[in-house]
Design a protein around this motif. Structure first.
Motif, short mmCIF file in Angstrom:
data_model
loop_
_atom_site.label_atom_id
_atom_site.label_comp_id
_atom_site.label_asym_id
_atom_site.label_seq_id
_atom_site.Cartn_x
_atom_site.Cartn_y
_atom_site.Cartn_z
N ARG B 208 0.80 -1.34 0.24
CA ARG B 208 -0.12 -0.03 -0.01
C ARG B 208 1.18 1.11 0.01
O ARG B 208 1.52 1.43 1.00
CB ARG B 208 -0.98 -0.25 1.57
CG ARG B 208 -1.49 -0.72 1.40
CD ARG B 208 -3.21 -1.56 1.34
NE ARG B 208 -3.58 -2.90 1.88
CZ ARG B 208 -3.83 -4.02 1.03
NH1 ARG B 208 -2.85 -3.59 -0.33
NH2 ARG B 208 -4.10 -4.38 1.75
N ASP B 210 -0.23 4.58 -0.27
CA ASP B 210 -0.05 6.01 0.14
C ASP B 210 0.61 7.27 1.08
O ASP B 210 0.83 7.91 0.83
CB ASP B 210 -1.81 6.14 0.98
CG ASP B 210 -2.61 5.88 -0.14
OD1 ASP B 210 -2.99 6.69 -1.54
OD2 ASP B 210 -3.65 4.88 -0.34
N THR B 347 3.29 2.99 -9.57
CA THR B 347 2.13 2.78 -8.70
C THR B 347 0.05 2.41 -9.23
O THR B 347 0.09 3.08 -10.36
CB THR B 347 1.71 4.73 -7.75
OG1 THR B 347 3.48 4.42 -8.16
CG2 THR B 347 1.07 4.30 -6.57
N GLN B 348 -0.66 2.15 -8.80
CA GLN B 348 -1.62 1.85 -8.66
C GLN B 348 -2.96 1.66 -7.65
O GLN B 348 -2.47 2.34 -6.83
CB GLN B 348 -1.71 0.26 -9.56
CG GLN B 348 -1.41 -0.27 -10.52
CD GLN B 348 -1.07 -1.83 -10.64
OE1 GLN B 348 -2.56 -2.75 -11.74
NE2 GLN B 348 -0.33 -2.39 -9.92
N ASP B 349 -3.81 2.37 -8.71
CA ASP B 349 -5.11 2.72 -7.57
C ASP B 349 -6.49 1.33 -7.93
O ASP B 349 -6.50 1.29 -8.48
CB ASP B 349 -6.29 4.06 -8.00
CG ASP B 349 -5.52 4.71 -8.07
OD1 ASP B 349 -5.47 5.81 -9.23
OD2 ASP B 349 -5.04 5.58 -7.13
N GLU B 350 -6.41 1.46 -6.35
CA GLU B 350 -7.88 0.35 -5.90
C GLU B 350 -8.95 1.15 -4.84
O GLU B 350 -8.43 1.94 -4.42
CB GLU B 350 -7.62 -0.94 -5.48
CG GLU B 350 -6.54 -0.86 -4.24
CD GLU B 350 -6.46 -2.47 -3.23
OE1 GLU B 350 -5.95 -3.08 -4.42
OE2 GLU B 350 -5.21 -1.74 -1.94
N THR B 361 -10.20 5.81 -2.63
CA THR B 361 -9.19 5.22 -3.21
C THR B 361 -7.93 5.05 -2.52
O THR B 361 -7.44 5.68 -1.57
CB THR B 361 -8.93 6.09 -4.44
OG1 THR B 361 -10.36 6.64 -4.82
CG2 THR B 361 -8.11 5.62 -5.52
N ARG B 362 -7.40 3.89 -2.84
CA ARG B 362 -5.64 3.63 -2.01
C ARG B 362 -4.79 3.45 -3.54
O ARG B 362 -5.66 2.60 -4.46
CB ARG B 362 -6.33 2.11 -1.50
CG ARG B 362 -5.73 2.39 -0.23
CD ARG B 362 -6.30 1.13 0.91
NE ARG B 362 -6.49 0.24 0.37
CZ ARG B 362 -6.82 -0.52 0.75
NH1 ARG B 362 -6.81 -0.77 2.43
NH2 ARG B 362 -7.06 -1.83 0.64
N ARG B 363 -3.58 3.67 -3.33
CA ARG B 363 -2.72 3.46 -4.55
C ARG B 363 -1.99 2.37 -3.52
O ARG B 363 -1.70 2.05 -2.49
CB ARG B 363 -1.69 4.49 -4.22
CG ARG B 363 -2.36 6.32 -4.28
CD ARG B 363 -2.25 7.25 -5.26
NE ARG B 363 -2.33 6.96 -6.58
CZ ARG B 363 -1.46 6.98 -6.94
NH1 ARG B 363 -0.84 8.42 -6.92
NH2 ARG B 363 -1.37 7.23 -8.63
#
Lengths: 337, 401
Positions: B208, B210, B347-350, B361-363
């Protein structure tokens, strides 16, 4: 070993000052021992202290004074430290110098040359690396020339002054340390000659090759790059490319440039400025209009990317025209891709 | 007299190129003064004079030279140099391969065609041209085939055999030839060795991002250097050497490995001038800002003046950056002499549910470890990845000065 371009320019100025007692040379930091930002004026002020003058930082003022000298019947050569700053003299060039030849009921000669060190690939950053020639294309009464390693600058400058038309001489900074070509020899494969009514266009070609696959037209600043490209194209890609380098870019000398282009039927015009209202575009439209029947492919232009010029060398390279861009363009034109 | 000997500068080149002499023949040089510059496949290195004296060069610029070669002498005096010259000792200098003197210059495709049909220089010279193009060779061959057929050339036979075997180029293959650069040939040697030697295995963990991205932003502001995930990752990995020594080891004779005494982290850099893995030294001693400055310097030099051989050697682990958007996973090769390489993707978002059950939204970013399975098993590799993950997800410690 031929002299370097900067030495050739310096000798040209020495010669002109000696020949013409009415000539003044003006610019920022010209006086010895500094001798100009690129050392083109080295040694001039020592010989002619009252005719080689360092000026305040005031491009509009310097070109205004030079225009006044020319209007009064004298001759003047101005050095702009970096051609980017000729923008500050645009008004004097557009509205005074180039108009004064035709505003007094008779033709008034204006013997004025503004020298502009231009171009990038030196890591000087956004405001010291541009090629602003295109902003002066098509101004009535104004001539544009570019220094090349094929043209002796004394003849070029004397010719510009003799026309009585004010002119700009662009000098690609990467040329200063290059050597002039001499005696018609480029290297063991390529020869050159000067063609046209006033020997204004340098023509570089492979010995004994009558028929070229493509003609590459470039201003002087790209001459060495174009020659390197022609060599690579020949040895690596089996493509015969003839290079034409006119000294005078405006007005266009189409009558000299068109016959070789017609014979090859393909032409690439490369210049370091960004696209949009360029010398190359002007040449392209003349070629299309007059050689439509002889062309085997559309005229291809190569420009630098539509970008502010970065300072970092590895980024600057990706923005400005490089050999690989020119070579790729010629290959595409020749293979019809 | 002392000899100027080419030292061994790295492990993957057998020869270097003499780039330039920094002092002239017969010039006075001082001990410790740089007098020549040689280029490995990845870096330029200055060679220093051992003693004071007068330089005598033995090798010309642009020649290849191997470690151990004597490329010059430093004499005590000009007289000594003159005595040496008078003794007419001819140094064992390899002559440059000559481009058939007086012979015609051939374009690449003309040369290929001529070679495939066994044409010799005399026949080509007979064309009387300074540059022989493919069409000229074709004409010559056409004239030849009008003559009684000669025996088939061995080159063609060999090519035909290769074709029959299903590979090998045709003699007049029209496809463009792409020559690999010196730097790429060096990469080829390294990855081939790794492929041959290292049974590599892969483990991937989700991190994670963020907190780390926030910390990077704060550090960028506070230190006025450009800190991002790669800098934090290098820092995090450097701090794990003592707890996870096998990931920083050097494979030995099969029965033991050498453990690194410091974390020297190599970082992949490719700005379009070839792949380099310069090494950030003693990461345990550095702050994130210092790592950031080092990497910025590496990037600018990768595109410019290049690296010294010493900066590309001595790494104990590699971080492979694949941080472009949407890169999910990378499985790089293990650098020979090391046991692990860590790759970081984009880096991706979920979407996730926070503690209140709200959608947020988490990265996140995927980290992979490719490791030498002769030394490291999945358990150690995953434990190491978990430790990296923990450091990045609670990044306060990483940012300490």
């Amino acid at each position: 070993m031929a002299e370097r371009v900067v030495e050739n320019l310096n000798q040209a100025l020495h010669g002109l000052l000696a020949d013409d007692p009415a000539l003044t040379v003006l610019g920022e930091d010209l006086v010895d021992p500094y001798g100009g930002a690129f050392k083109v004026t080295r040694g001039l002020s020592a010989r002619w202290p009252d005719r080689v003058l360092s000026t305040p930082l005031s491009e509009g003022g310097i070109v205004g004074v030079a225009g006044g000298l020319a209007l009064a019947g004298q001759s003047a050569i101005v050095e702009i430290m970096f051609s980017d700053f000729v923008a500050l003299a645009f008004d004097q060039i557009l509205n005074f110098a180039s108009k004064s030849t035709a505003m007094y009921g008779r033709r008034v000669p204006m013997r004025l040359v503004v020298r502009c060190p231009s171009g990038g690939n030196r890591g000087y950053g956004p405001t010291h690396s541009q090629s602003p020639l295109k902003h002066f294309v098509g101004i009535p009464g104004l001539s544009l020339h570019e220094v090349s390693p094929f043209h002796d600058n004394r003849a070029v400058l004397a010719g510009m002054l003799a026309t009585g038309r004010p002119g700009l001489l662009f000098e690609d900074k990467v040329l200063y340390t290059n050597r002039m070509y001499a005696d018609g020899v480029v290297d063991e494969l390529f020869r050159y000659d000067l063609i046209g009514p006033d020997a204004d266009v340098a023509r570089v070609r492979v010995d004994e090759e009558e028929q070229a696959d493509c003609v590459l037209v470039v201003p002087g600043g790209l001459a060495a790059r174009a020659v390197a490209v022609a060599r690579e194209l020949l040895l690596r890609d089996d493509i015969v490319c003839q290079v034409l380098v006119p000294s005078r870019l405006w007005p266009l000398d189409a009558d000299t440039l068109l016959p070789p282009i017609a014979r090859a039927g393909r032409v690439v015009v490369a210049e370091e400025s960004t696209a949009g209202g360029t010398w190359g575009a002007e040449l392209a439209q003349v070629v299309h209009r007059r050689l439509w029947g002889a062309l085997r492919a559309p005229v291809r232009l190569v420009h630098s990317a539509d970008s502010v010029i970065p300072t970092a060398a590895h980024l600057e390279r990706t923005v400005l025209v490089q050999d690989t861009d020119i070579r790729q363009a010629v290959k595409e034109v020749v293979s019809g891709d | 007299m002392t000899d100027l000997v080419v030292p061994k500068l790295n492990n993957n080149d057998t020869t270097y190129v003499l780039l330039d002499w920094l002092a002239g023949d017969g010039e006075q040089v001082r001990a410790g003064e740089p007098i020549a510059e040689v280029e490995t496949s990845k870096a330029a290195e200055e060679l220093l004079s051992d003693g004071d004296g007068v330089l005598h060069r033995l090798v010309e610029v642009n020649r290849e030279c191997a470690p151990g070669d004597v490329i010059g002498h430093v004499f005590d005096s000009e007289e000594a140099r003159q005595r040496f010259l008078a003794a007419a000792v001819t140094p064992a200098v390899v002559p440059l391969p000559d481009v058939s003197p007086g012979g015609p210059v051939l374009t690449d495709s003309a040369r290929e065609l001529a070679a495939a049909h066994g044409l010799d220089d005399d026949e080509l010279r007979g064309l009387g041209k300074s540059v022989v193009r493919r069409t000229d060779v074709e004409r010559l061959l056409a004239d030849r085939s009008a003559a009684p057929a000669a025996t088939t050339e061995p080159v063609v036979v060999a090519a035909a055999a290769a074709l029959a075997a299903g590979d090998g180029p045709e003699p007049d293959d029209p496809r463009q030839v792409h020559a690999l650069s010196r730097a790429q040939r060096a990469v080829a040697a390294v990855v081939t060795e790794s492929h041959r030697e290292v049974p590599a295995a892969l483990a991937v963990i989700k991190v994670r991002a963020d907190a780390a991205l926030t910390a990077a932003r704060d550090l960028t502001r506070a230190t006025r250097t450009l800190v991002g995930l790669p800098e934090l990752l290098v820092k995090a990995i450097g701090g794990l050497r003592e707890d996870h020594p096998l990931l920083f080891a050097s494979p030995g004779d099969g029965s033991s490995v050498r453990l690194a005494e410091a974390a020297h982290v190599g970082v992949t850099i490719d700005v379009g001038t070839g792949l380099f893995i310069p090494v950030v030294r003693d990461v345990e001693e550095l702050t994130c800002a210092e790592i950031a400055e080092t990497l910025m310097d590496f990037r600018s030099r990768a595109g410019g003046e290049g690296f010294r051989a010493g900066e590309l050697a001595g790494g104990t682990i590699v971080v492979s950056l694949h941080t472009d958007p949407d890169v999910v996973l990378a499985g790089p090769i293990v650098f020979p002499g090391q046991t692990c390489v860590v790759a970081i993707g984009g880096t991706q978002d979920e979407l996730a549910l926070d503690t209140d059950g709200q959608v947020v939204t988490r990265r996140f970013v995927n980290l992979s470890a490719v490791y030498d399975h002769r030394v490291v098993n999945g358990r150690e590799a995953v434990a190491f990845l978990q430790a990296v993950k923990a450091a990045l997800e609670s990044p306060d410690q990483l940012g300490e000065e």
